[in-house]
Scaffold this motif. Structure first.
Motif, PDB file in Angstrom:
ATOM      1  N   LEU A  37       0.866  -1.186   0.000  1.00 51.11           N
ATOM      2  CA  LEU A  37       0.000   0.000   0.000  1.00 51.11           C
ATOM      3  C   LEU A  37       0.901   1.233   0.000  1.00 51.11           C
ATOM      4  O   LEU A  37       1.998   1.207   0.566  1.00 51.11           O
ATOM      5  N   PRO A  38       0.452   2.330  -0.610  1.00 55.10           N
ATOM      6  CA  PRO A  38       1.298   3.524  -0.621  1.00 55.10           C
ATOM      7  C   PRO A  38       1.508   4.062   0.809  1.00 55.10           C
ATOM      8  O   PRO A  38       0.644   3.901   1.666  1.00 55.10           O
ATOM      9  N   SER A  39       2.642   4.631   1.009  1.00 53.88           N
ATOM     10  CA  SER A  39       2.982   5.163   2.337  1.00 53.88           C
ATOM     11  C   SER A  39       2.030   6.287   2.714  1.00 53.88           C
ATOM     12  O   SER A  39       1.679   7.118   1.875  1.00 53.88           O
ATOM     13  N   PRO A  40       1.600   6.291   3.975  1.00 51.26           N
ATOM     14  CA  PRO A  40       0.694   7.374   4.392  1.00 51.26           C
ATOM     15  C   PRO A  40       1.356   8.747   4.262  1.00 51.26           C
ATOM     16  O   PRO A  40       0.678   9.759   4.254  1.00 51.26           O
ATOM     17  N   ARG A  41       2.665   8.758   4.132  1.00 50.84           N
ATOM     18  CA  ARG A  41       3.349  10.054   4.007  1.00 50.84           C
ATOM     19  C   ARG A  41       3.016  10.742   2.673  1.00 50.84           C
ATOM     20  O   ARG A  41       3.161  11.942   2.536  1.00 50.84           O
ATOM     21  N   SER A  42       2.565   9.937   1.721  1.00 52.97           N
ATOM     22  CA  SER A  42       2.226  10.528   0.428  1.00 52.97           C
ATOM     23  C   SER A  42       0.810  11.119   0.435  1.00 52.97           C
ATOM     24  O   SER A  42       0.398  11.755  -0.509  1.00 52.97           O
ATOM     25  N   PHE A  43       0.076  10.893   1.540  1.00 47.76           N
ATOM     26  CA  PHE A  43      -1.280  11.445   1.634  1.00 47.76           C
ATOM     27  C   PHE A  43      -1.226  12.942   1.954  1.00 47.76           C
ATOM     28  O   PHE A  43      -0.234  13.429   2.495  1.00 47.76           O
ATOM     29  N   PRO A  44      -2.318  13.647   1.676  1.00 47.14           N
ATOM     30  CA  PRO A  44      -2.352  15.054   2.118  1.00 47.14           C
ATOM     31  C   PRO A  44      -2.394  15.116   3.646  1.00 47.14           C
ATOM     32  O   PRO A  44      -2.730  14.128   4.301  1.00 47.14           O
ATOM     33  N   GLU A  45      -2.058  16.287   4.173  1.00 44.96           N
ATOM     34  CA  GLU A  45      -2.113  16.468   5.632  1.00 44.96           C
ATOM     35  C   GLU A  45      -3.562  16.349   6.091  1.00 44.96           C
ATOM     36  O   GLU A  45      -4.477  16.832   5.428  1.00 44.96           O
ATOM     37  N   ILE A  46      -3.774  15.697   7.227  1.00 42.84           N
ATOM     38  CA  ILE A  46      -5.134  15.539   7.742  1.00 42.84           C
ATOM     39  C   ILE A  46      -5.257  16.308   9.045  1.00 42.84           C
ATOM     40  O   ILE A  46      -4.469  16.120   9.971  1.00 42.84           O
ATOM     41  N   MET A  47      -6.232  17.215   9.106  1.00 42.40           N
ATOM     42  CA  MET A  47      -6.444  18.014  10.308  1.00 42.40           C
ATOM     43  C   MET A  47      -7.757  17.602  10.949  1.00 42.40           C
ATOM     44  O   MET A  47      -8.796  17.566  10.283  1.00 42.40           O
ATOM     45  N   VAL A  48      -7.686  17.281  12.251  1.00 41.53           N
ATOM     46  CA  VAL A  48      -8.920  16.890  12.920  1.00 41.53           C
ATOM     47  C   VAL A  48      -9.359  17.999  13.884  1.00 41.53           C
ATOM     48  O   VAL A  48      -8.540  18.736  14.422  1.00 41.53           O
ATOM     49  N   SER A  49     -10.646  18.094  14.068  1.00 39.49           N
ATOM     50  CA  SER A  49     -11.222  19.111  14.937  1.00 39.49           C
ATOM     51  C   SER A  49     -10.885  18.807  16.406  1.00 39.49           C
ATOM     52  O   SER A  49     -10.547  17.683  16.758  1.00 39.49           O
ATOM     53  N   LYS A  50     -10.989  19.853  17.230  1.00 41.41           N
ATOM     54  CA  LYS A  50     -10.585  19.778  18.627  1.00 41.41           C
ATOM     55  C   LYS A  50     -11.245  18.632  19.398  1.00 41.41           C
ATOM     56  O   LYS A  50     -10.583  17.930  20.164  1.00 41.41           O
ATOM     57  N   GLU A  51     -12.559  18.408  19.158  1.00 37.62           N
ATOM     58  CA  GLU A  51     -13.240  17.390  19.960  1.00 37.62           C
ATOM     59  C   GLU A  51     -12.686  15.997  19.659  1.00 37.62           C
ATOM     60  O   GLU A  51     -12.695  15.120  20.522  1.00 37.62           O
ATOM     61  N   ILE A  52     -12.210  15.808  18.427  1.00 33.32           N
ATOM     62  CA  ILE A  52     -11.627  14.510  18.080  1.00 33.32           C
ATOM     63  C   ILE A  52     -10.305  14.318  18.828  1.00 33.32           C
ATOM     64  O   ILE A  52     -10.056  13.271  19.420  1.00 33.32           O
ATOM     65  N   PHE A  76      -6.659  28.831   5.746  1.00 38.91           N
ATOM     66  CA  PHE A  76      -5.627  27.942   6.276  1.00 38.91           C
ATOM     67  C   PHE A  76      -4.917  27.214   5.143  1.00 38.91           C
ATOM     68  O   PHE A  76      -3.700  27.061   5.143  1.00 38.91           O
ATOM     69  N   LYS A  77      -5.675  26.796   4.127  1.00 38.87           N
ATOM     70  CA  LYS A  77      -5.073  26.080   3.004  1.00 38.87           C
ATOM     71  C   LYS A  77      -4.067  26.969   2.277  1.00 38.87           C
ATOM     72  O   LYS A  77      -3.050  26.495   1.779  1.00 38.87           O
ATOM     73  N   GLN A  78      -4.387  28.258   2.209  1.00 40.03           N
ATOM     74  CA  GLN A  78      -3.501  29.181   1.488  1.00 40.03           C
ATOM     75  C   GLN A  78      -2.274  29.554   2.331  1.00 40.03           C
ATOM     76  O   GLN A  78      -1.284  30.041   1.817  1.00 40.03           O
ATOM     77  N   TRP A  79      -2.395  29.356   3.647  1.00 39.51           N
ATOM     78  CA  TRP A  79      -1.398  29.876   4.598  1.00 39.51           C
ATOM     79  C   TRP A  79      -0.012  29.272   4.369  1.00 39.51           C
ATOM     80  O   TRP A  79       1.002  29.958   4.390  1.00 39.51           O
ATOM     81  N   ARG A  80       0.022  27.957   4.137  1.00 45.55           N
ATOM     82  CA  ARG A  80       1.287  27.254   3.938  1.00 45.55           C
ATOM     83  C   ARG A  80       1.108  26.309   2.763  1.00 45.55           C
ATOM     84  O   ARG A  80       0.050  25.675   2.634  1.00 45.55           O
ATOM     85  N   ARG A  81       2.132  26.189   1.971  1.00 48.70           N
ATOM     86  CA  ARG A  81       2.069  25.321   0.799  1.00 48.70           C
ATOM     87  C   ARG A  81       1.634  23.903   1.152  1.00 48.70           C
ATOM     88  O   ARG A  81       0.795  23.316   0.490  1.00 48.70           O
ATOM     89  N   GLN A  82       2.181  23.363   2.261  1.00 53.54           N
ATOM     90  CA  GLN A  82       1.892  21.960   2.563  1.00 53.54           C
ATOM     91  C   GLN A  82       0.444  21.731   2.964  1.00 53.54           C
ATOM     92  O   GLN A  82      -0.005  20.602   3.074  1.00 53.54           O
ATOM     93  N   TYR A  83      -0.323  22.837   3.195  1.00 45.36           N
ATOM     94  CA  TYR A  83      -1.717  22.668   3.577  1.00 45.36           C
ATOM     95  C   TYR A  83      -2.669  22.864   2.399  1.00 45.36           C
ATOM     96  O   TYR A  83      -3.875  22.770   2.555  1.00 45.36           O
ATOM     97  N   ASN A  84      -2.115  23.157   1.212  1.00 42.69           N
ATOM     98  CA  ASN A  84      -2.956  23.447   0.051  1.00 42.69           C
ATOM     99  C   ASN A  84      -4.025  22.385  -0.175  1.00 42.69           C
ATOM    100  O   ASN A  84      -5.169  22.692  -0.484  1.00 42.69           O
ATOM    101  N   ASP A  85      -3.625  21.117  -0.031  1.00 43.02           N
ATOM    102  CA  ASP A  85      -4.577  20.035  -0.278  1.00 43.02           C
ATOM    103  C   ASP A  85      -5.023  19.359   1.003  1.00 43.02           C
ATOM    104  O   ASP A  85      -5.482  18.228   0.995  1.00 43.02           O
ATOM    105  N   ALA A  86      -4.839  20.054   2.120  1.00 45.79           N
ATOM    106  CA  ALA A  86      -5.112  19.405   3.406  1.00 45.79           C
ATOM    107  C   ALA A  86      -6.549  18.912   3.501  1.00 45.79           C
ATOM    108  O   ALA A  86      -7.451  19.440   2.857  1.00 45.79           O
ATOM    109  N   TYR A  87      -6.708  17.874   4.299  1.00 41.24           N
ATOM    110  CA  TYR A  87      -7.972  17.234   4.541  1.00 41.24           C
ATOM    111  C   TYR A  87      -8.467  17.675   5.911  1.00 41.24           C
ATOM    112  O   TYR A  87      -7.694  17.763   6.846  1.00 41.24           O
ATOM    113  N   PHE A  88      -9.771  17.927   6.048  1.00 45.08           N
ATOM    114  CA  PHE A  88     -10.256  18.380   7.343  1.00 45.08           C
ATOM    115  C   PHE A  88     -11.343  17.458   7.864  1.00 45.08           C
ATOM    116  O   PHE A  88     -12.268  17.116   7.134  1.00 45.08           O
ATOM    117  N   ILE A  89     -11.190  17.042   9.102  1.00 46.19           N
ATOM    118  CA  ILE A  89     -12.239  16.246   9.719  1.00 46.19           C
ATOM    119  C   ILE A  89     -12.879  17.133  10.774  1.00 46.19           C
ATOM    120  O   ILE A  89     -12.280  17.414  11.819  1.00 46.19           O
TER     121      ILE A  89
END
Length: 1000
Positions: free
Chosen positions: A665-680, A746-759
């Motif tokens: 399976l592809p390494s999870p490092r190749s996935f976009p960054e995943i951000m979870v909400s505070k309650e999670i 937030f996505k625009q703030w840093r390059r690495q967050y451009n494609d970030a995933y939000f939960i």
RNA sequence: GCCCAGGUGGCGGAAUUGGUAGACGCGCUGGAUUCAAAAUCCAGUUCUUUCGGGAGUGUGGGUUCGAUUCCCACCCUGGGUACCA
């Protein structure tokens, strides 16, 4: 028209500037009030919302006192010499003067936007030659002064010279080190080796000028001396203790060595006692006073001389407990003590030297952190007890500090914990000298016991024995009573460029002062702001012709420290343009001490101590009448940042059961960054795994995997498992509102967050966490006053900062809350306007209710300002506006008065409404409203009725009803009967117009 | 270790001399208004409850008719500091 703060604030700031509205002149017809803010250093970063807190507080008081009829001095200026500008100069080559000018301009702009009532005509900058001319002048005055213990003040050195010429040192009681003469090179002096510091008029007269000068330098309040410093060769500079870590420089990690350097020092120790006693007269926070007391560190005791037994030397010790002298069972020297080498016996030499070497290698910090470990070595030598003549072994140990007292202690294990621990560790005797106390387990450190086994001191208590011991020591010439201070003289030289040059030149290494008429001595240009290759300060780079004045063989190359200019700036504000003196005696007399000083507590032992010292000195020399600079001081707390956090879900590995296409399976490092909400995050943090938020994350992960692994197709992914961890990260507070993340931003703030995933959380919003910490760029939590002035206006910001809480306390910044204060101003505005925006005011006389609201407000605001409770004033104003809004009141009399009350907090707002209400003059000029108690009088009082101290119900009764009738009325009431439940009350307490309490 | 400051709702805080704990504001909940949003307005908001009450200002004790306030002991947070003879 709505409350247009942008237009209003710009308008009034322009008018104030054009009319010089805040110009202050000396006016003998009015009583003065001096409000001062602690001198800011204009850093390149500008102000954040925490900085103006104290400035707002002082501005409010300054305006209030003006309304009260005082002539108020409220100045501002800049402490503009300093390291950051020099550091920048080293990096870029730009002259620090340019950097400083830019930074000051930025600060000033920010301050002016806040609507402060500073009289900018009185602005001072320490780096301005017209200012530091007088800093140099004060230095010269210190140099030309000695401290006369007889008159208890500093005097011109000429009075000392005259005394020497007439009677030598006879009759002179100067503040001077008892052993001062020991550093003289006696071979060159005519007195011979038995010189003990006393000289006759004849002795004095035959001395060469250079020799006279050398002797005088021991008396002068500014003097050159050889001082040990932390020298860092690589950085070419001297470092402060806290700039060193593990023997290396904190910056760069370069080696640091101890080096003797000739430096200017100021004899602040002459003032130790007055600095201590002066604290009684001033109204400062106890914590600051205590810090100064500890810093000065006065301790009363005695010097005791122990003669060496088989050696002609002796050990002097300082002790605060001469009464315990018969409990001495050994002596401990600091490892670096001069005597160690001489007295160590041959058989002990190797061990002792090894120990000395080990302790010298340790840093001050290390030696301090090893409190629990008792170490030491016996030198092999013995001293003689001054009274018993007994042999007392001499040890060395880390716990004795070379820099305090004489670097030697007489150890009394029965009366001192450290001595006790040492005696235990090395099996030394612990003779008991305290009646009825067992000292075998621990030392008895109190001063209550009667002495035993102490020859002539036996049977005495602490006080009597102390006096008796000192008396005997003095009789036998083996000691004397002494007061010791921890305070050291202040080193006044810095090996820097961006500071005040000393008005000093050298002829054959002897310092000479420039004439006052030659001042200011300005900074010469240099090619680089670094030290020279030989370790000379940057000023040594200046060529002879670059110096504006060059005399003797060379000029002084050091500059003054940062606190030089700030030690007297409050005087210059009184008379900033004076060309004859730092401040004229008349102006100094008129303005006097600072009545209210507001600033941080971080200057407790630096600036605040040195300012007091210089003030006392200038007072002694007759330039000012007062001898304390700041009679009342408030220390503002820090405003802390409220950092926002997002939570990154880091997948460590995952499995998709049944998925076989493709071995790996592809390494999870190749996935976009995943951000979870505070309650999670909180769910995970609390349980160690996900519980109630599990489905949220699972669904999202499935979607993510499908997107990333197209091969999954229509496969069932409900059994996906993953191992992960969650990491909190700081996010720019500007991307967060009300703890909800602006995802697009937030996505625009840093390059690495451009494609970030939000939960997101259950409400589909991404919730951020928060943390309270210092405002700093690195936490992305800095909020600037400029941004808030744009969004809400200076008046709102001013009120809100005051509303946050007591000025002295540290508190977190919360941008959310500012809307409440802003709404309040708009509500007030609406009170005087119609729905269509036209001014609406009613000239009828106010009703009883209106007057009650108003006068309650006058009373509260006035009281609170008098007791410097800035925050509660805002509440009082809000309450008044709320009540008046409920009454739909727009009576001119009420509004006019309310505007004066609010004007210290919201000056632009008050000025604008004042004008709109038809006044031609300025609200600034209005006298403070008087509170009239008659409007608060009520016919009825609503008594809270408590049973056993618990409030149960209220009962309205005539306000003037006598105590007995109140009791009767309450007891007869149906409600009381309910709570009495048939029982009869044991006791009834009636406090008229306060409370009724029934005990059952 | 010692010294100082502090500990009150979800949050900032108020209670000035021992006398109604939680003013004021934020946030939150519900409602009105609005096409909608913003803004504004109204109501509620310490906890708990069988809706009668009960508990409650870091913890435990004390003084008092009555304690956030005074006293004693302890815990926690922040700041300072010096192994200071």
């Amino acid at each position: 028209m709505e409350y247009n703060f942008r237009e209003i604030e710009a308008k009034w700031q322009k008018i104030w500037k054009e009319t010089d509205a805040y110009k202050v002149d000396e006016d003998e017809s009015k009583e003065k009030f001096y409000v001062l803010d602690m001198f800011p250093y204009p850093s390149g970063a500008g102000l954040h919302v925490g900085h103006p807190l104290g400035y707002i507080a002082s501005d409010v008081i300054a305006r209030y006192k003006t309304h009260k009829g005082y002539n108020v001095l409220h100045p501002m200026g800049f402490d503009s010499f300093g390291l950051p500008a020099e550091q920048y100069a080293i990096q870029t080559g730009q002259h620090p003067a340019i950097t400083t000018k830019d930074n000051v301009a930025r600060y000033k702009e920010q301050l002016q936007r806040m609507g402060f009532n500073y009289d900018w005509n009185r602005e001072v900058r320490t780096s301005d030659p017209e200012y530091y001319r007088w800093t140099q002048w004060i230095f010269s005055l210190l140099y030309e002064s000695w401290y006369n213990n007889k008159s208890q003040k500093a005097e011109n050195i000429s009075t000392l010279v005259k005394a020497f010429e007439e009677n030598g040192t006879y009759g002179v009681e100067a503040f001077i080190d008892r052993d001062w003469y020991k550093s003289l090179n006696l071979e060159d002096f005519p007195f011979g080796e038995y010189f003990s510091g006393e000289l006759t008029a004849t002795d004095w007269k035959v001395l060469k000028p250079a020799q006279k000068e050398e002797i005088l330098s021991h008396y002068r309040l500014a003097y050159l001396s050889e001082t040990w410093v932390n020298w860092c060769e690589a950085l070419g500079t001297v470092l402060a203790n806290d700039e060193i870590k593990d023997g290396l420089s904190e910056r760069g990690g370069h080696p640091v060595e101890q080096r003797l350097m000739k430096q200017w020092s100021l004899r602040i120790t002459a003032y130790a006692d007055r600095l201590l006693s002066g604290l009684e007269e001033i109204d400062w926070q106890d914590s600051i006073k205590d810090m100064q007391r500890n810093w000065i560190g006065k301790s009363k005791g005695a010097m005791v001389r122990f003669m060496m037994n088989n050696h002609h030397g002796h050990v002097d010790v300082f002790t605060t407990r001469p009464d315990t002298i018969f409990g001495v069972s050994f002596i401990v020297l600091a490892p670096e003590h001069d005597l160690v080498k001489q007295i160590t016996t041959e058989d002990r030499r190797e061990t002792v030297e090894a120990y000395v070497k080990r302790s010298m290698a340790k840093t001050e910090r290390e030696r301090q952190s090893e409190v629990k470990m008792v170490t030491g070595e016996f030198t092999g030598a013995f001293a003689k007890h001054p009274f018993t003549g007994d042999n007392v072994p001499v040890w060395i140990a880390d716990y004795v500090l070379a820099g305090y007292g004489t670097g030697a202690v007489m150890a009394v294990p029965s009366g001192d914990e450290r001595d006790h621990a040492f005696a235990k560790a090395f099996d030394l005797p612990i003779p008991n000298i305290f009646e009825g106390k067992d000292v075998s387990k621990e030392a008895y450190t109190e001063k209550e016991a009667i002495l035993i086994n102490s020859a002539f001191l036996s049977g005495m208590n602490y006080l009597k024995a102390t006096d008796a011991a000192i008396y005997e020591l003095e009789e036998k010439r083996l000691g004397y009573g002494k007061i010791n201070y921890r305070l050291r003289d202040a080193i006044f030289s810095r090996q820097r460029y961006w500071g005040e040059p000393f008005p000093v030149y050298y002829v054959d290494d002897i310092p000479h002062l420039l004439n006052d008429s030659q001042l200011p001595l300005t900074l010469p240009p240099v090619d680089k702001y670094l030290p020279t290759e030989t370790g000379e300060p940057p000023l040594a780079r200046a060529k002879k012709e670059d110096w504006p004045i060059f005399e003797g063989n060379r000029m002084e190359h050091n500059t003054m420290p940062g606190w030089a200019g700030s030690s007297w700036y409050f005087l210059r504000y009184m008379d900033p343009k004076n060309t004859d003196l730092p401040v004229s005696p008349e102006r100094a007399k008129y303005w006097g001490t600072v009545d209210l000083y507001i600033g941080g507590a971080e200057h407790a032992t630096g600036h605040l101590l040195y300012s007091r010292f210089w003030t006392k000195f200038l007072h002694d020399r007759g330039y000012i009448e007062f001898d304390e600079p700041f009679s009342k001081m408030i220390n503002q707390g820090m405003i802390l940042g409220r950092s926002s956090l997002v939570y990154r879900l880091d997948i460590l590995n995952y499995q998709v059961p049944g998925f076989t296409s493709g071995e790996n399976l592809p390494s999870p490092r190749s996935f976009p960054e995943i951000m979870v909400s505070k309650e999670i995050y909180e769910d995970w943090k609390k349980h160690g795994h996900l519980t109630e938020t599990r489905q949220l994350v699972r669904h999202k992960l499935q979607t993510l995997l499908r997107e990333q692994l197209e091969e999954l197709g229509s496969m069932d992914t409900s059994n996906v498992t993953a191992e992960f961890t969650i990491t909190p990260l700081h996010v720019d507070v500007n991307l967060v509102e009300n703890d909800i993340l602006n995802i697009e931003g937030f996505k625009q703030w840093r390059r690495q967050y451009n494609d970030a995933y939000f939960i997101a959380g259950v409400d589909d919003k991404y919730h951020c966490g928060y943390e309270i910490e210092k405002m700093s760029k690195r936490w992305y939590n800095v909020v600037t006053p400029d941004a808030l002035c744009d969004q809400y206006g200076a008046d709102t910001l001013r009120m809100y900062e005051m509303f946050l809480g007591p000025v002295e306390q540290s508190k977190p910044w919360d941008t959310q809350g500012i809307s409440g204060v802003h709404n309040f101003l708009r509500k007030f505005w609406r009170l005087a306007h119609n729905g269509d925006g036209s001014v609406s005011v009613n000239d009828d006389s106010p009703s009883k209710k209106e007057l009650k609201s108003l006068h309650q407000c006058i009373k509260k605001v006035t009281n609170d300002l008098e007791r410097l409770s800035w925050n509660t004033v805002v509440s009082a104003l809000m309450i008044a506006v709320n009540e008046l809004t409920a009454l739909k009141s727009n009576k001119r009399e009420v509004l006019d008065t309310l505007l004066i009350l609010i004007s210290p907090y919201a000056p632009h707002f008050a000025e604008e409404l004042w004008e709109r209400l038809g006044h031609e003059d300025s609200v600034l000029k209005q006298p403070w409203p008087e509170f009239n108690p008659k409007y608060l009088e009520e016919d009825e009082f609503e008594y809270p009725v408590s049973f056993n101290g618990k409030m149960r119900f209220k009962m309205a009764l005539a306000a003037d009803l006598p105590r007995e009738d109140v009791e009767k009325a309450v007891l007869e009431s149906a409600q009381a009967a309910k709570y009495l439940d048939g029982k009869s009350p044991k006791k009834v307490i009636v406090v008229p117009k306060k409370i009724v309490n029934i005990v059952v």
